[in-house]
Each structure stands twice: as structure tokens, then as C-alpha cells.
Design a protein around this motif. Sequence first.
Motif, short mmCIF file in Angstrom:
data_model
loop_
_atom_site.label_atom_id
_atom_site.label_comp_id
_atom_site.label_asym_id
_atom_site.label_seq_id
_atom_site.Cartn_x
_atom_site.Cartn_y
_atom_site.Cartn_z
N LYS A 42 0.86 -1.19 0.00
CA LYS A 42 0.00 0.00 0.00
C LYS A 42 0.90 1.24 0.00
N LEU A 43 0.75 2.07 -1.02
CA LEU A 43 1.61 3.24 -1.20
C LEU A 43 0.79 4.51 -1.07
N ASN A 44 1.31 5.44 -0.29
CA ASN A 44 0.72 6.77 -0.14
C ASN A 44 1.72 7.76 -0.73
N LEU A 49 -3.33 7.40 -3.07
CA LEU A 49 -3.20 6.04 -2.56
C LEU A 49 -3.18 5.03 -3.70
N TYR A 51 -2.51 0.69 -4.54
CA TYR A 51 -2.42 -0.66 -4.00
C TYR A 51 -1.87 -1.57 -5.10
N ILE A 76 6.56 3.89 7.27
CA ILE A 76 5.28 3.20 7.18
C ILE A 76 4.42 3.67 8.34
N ASP A 77 3.20 4.11 8.02
CA ASP A 77 2.34 4.63 9.08
C ASP A 77 1.68 3.48 9.85
N GLU A 79 -1.18 2.29 9.76
CA GLU A 79 -2.10 1.45 9.00
C GLU A 79 -1.38 0.64 7.92
N TRP A 81 0.62 1.90 5.44
CA TRP A 81 0.85 2.60 4.18
C TRP A 81 2.30 3.06 4.10
N ILE A 83 4.90 5.58 3.01
CA ILE A 83 4.81 7.02 2.74
C ILE A 83 5.93 7.43 1.80
#
Length: 324
Positions: A42-44, A49, A51, A76-77, A79, A81, A83
Motif C-alpha cells: 500500500k503506497l501513499n 493512494l 495498492y 510506514i504509518d 495502517e 501505508w 509514505i
Amino acid sequence: MSAEASVGSHAADSAQSANSQPAFHNSDELRNRGLLGSKYVKLNVGGSLHYTTVQTLSKEDSLLRSICNGGTEVSIDSEGWVILDRCGRHFGLVLNFLRDGSVPLPEDHKELDEVLKEAQYYRVQGLAQLCISAMQKQKDVFETVCRIPMITSAKEEQKIMASCRKPVVKLQNNRGNNKYSYTSNSDDNLLKNIELFDKLVLRFNGRVLFVKDVLGDEICCWSFYGEGRKIAEVCCTSIVYATEKKQTKVEFPEARIFEETLNILIYENGRGSGGLHLLDARGSGASLDEEGATGGERRVRRIHVRRHIMHDERGPGQQTVYKD
């Protein structure tokens, strides 16, 4: 409570506490581990966003592959993701290229340059090379386009002639600048002059600067410049005198115009200082006037088409009058 029970209770609490703690105790451990063992990512990217899979990100030896195998530290946050501190506008295009190996690129030069910068940042060499090739094709197309300046004032004309290092051909056409009626062939000849101008532009593009003037006093007149001064002029209009009325006649001296265009080519790269000309523009059907000059001044060849009336242009009983 017995001592054995107290110790057993404390051991159970410790085990439960250990199981409830996160797998990583600090962000350094989280960054260093990367995405090892993961299948999906998962990339922000700047709030955009995405996936995708580790397999897709690892197709090229890029920054994204380095992120997946732990070679590059990432944040990585909570959740999960990843960053990435980049604008996410074109990241979907980067992902599609990694998925398919090719992708339609934007035609706008500015957007194409933005995609190139993103490809270079993520070190996706295939996409970067694709962008460079597309930009080169655009450049080749732009270089073949003929741009014709339109003169809007006498001051602007003087500036263009003085600053241009190439020979200059100017076509002045202003059909509305006429107080008489036109002869029957004049409109066709005026269009032929304009068409010849366009053909010469295509043929000598890059060697000669062609300009248009629609604000001048002449209806149709060609001017030829070299080294910042006027070399020759071909006037294509004349007044026809008949018994009842005067008419304006527009000629199409194609050969003479072409000759003068070839003549000014000797002024390329300053080669025309000797004052020679390649072809003699004088001949039957034209009058040649030269402006008088004193000292170091040079003359301007002024070529006027002979003024006459064609037989099919005379009305019944009209007498032809020549006046030069």
C-alpha cells in the motif's frame, strides 16, 4: 495466596504483555525491515493512494525495488501505508509502465517533462527513455514548423531587418488598399503571389526569413533584404488606363520573384559584401529602376512589371493606353 501462585500469576501476566506488544519497538526497525515477506504493498504518494504488488514494483532495478527488498529506508504509518514524499499525479502512470512495459504518454510537453522527472526519481529507466524519445520526436516536429512573422508597425519592421542575420523576403499584400476596381485576373494573380510565398517559405526554411506585411501601402509587393538593407523590390501592381475608367492590375511575375530570392542567398553568413548577384533579374516585360546613391551607399533594384492590358480584359470598343 501462596508464593507459588503469586509467581505463576506474574509469569502469565508477563507472557500476555509480551504478546500484546508490537513487533517493532521503534521506527528504525520498521524502516530497515522494508517490505520483506510482503506480497501486497500500500503506497501513499503525496496523498494519492495506490495498492499494488511487490512483484510489480520489482520488475525494474529501480528505487521501488530497493524499497521492497529493504535496500532503501521508508516510513510506514500505523495502517501499513508506505509514505513517499512525492507528488502522486503521475505515479499511476509509473505503475502502469511497470505492469505492462509500455504506457501512453501525455502529448503536452510540460506534462511529459513532469513524467520524465518522476521516472528519473524512481529510477525507472525504461519509462525515462520512453519519455526522452517522445520529447525528441516533439522537438523534431517543432523544428520543421515554418513560423512567419507578421509585421505590425514600421518600427517593428526596422528592428527585424536590422537584427536578422539571415536574408529576408517580405511580401506586402493589402487588397483593400485600392481606390479603383481590379482587372478580371487580378484576384487570381494575387492568390498566386501568396501561394508562391508559401512555397518559398517551405523550400528555403532555415536559410531565409520570410515575413508578411498586411498594413503597408502596396497592394502586392515583394521586398528582398540582405545584411540589414533592402537589396531589391518587385512591385506586382500597376494602374491600367482605359477610355472610361482606371483599373488596378495585379501581375504574377513568378520567375522574377524566384530569381530575386536566389539572389539574396549570397547574403547568407555575411557572404554578400561583394555586392554581386547570382541572376540578372532584368529582362523583357519589366522595368528596372535603381535609386541613386552617393559615397558608400548602395542602390536598390526596383523592378516593376510592364503595365499593359490583356486582350481578354478589354471591353468592346475600348482603346488600350500604356502609361509607365
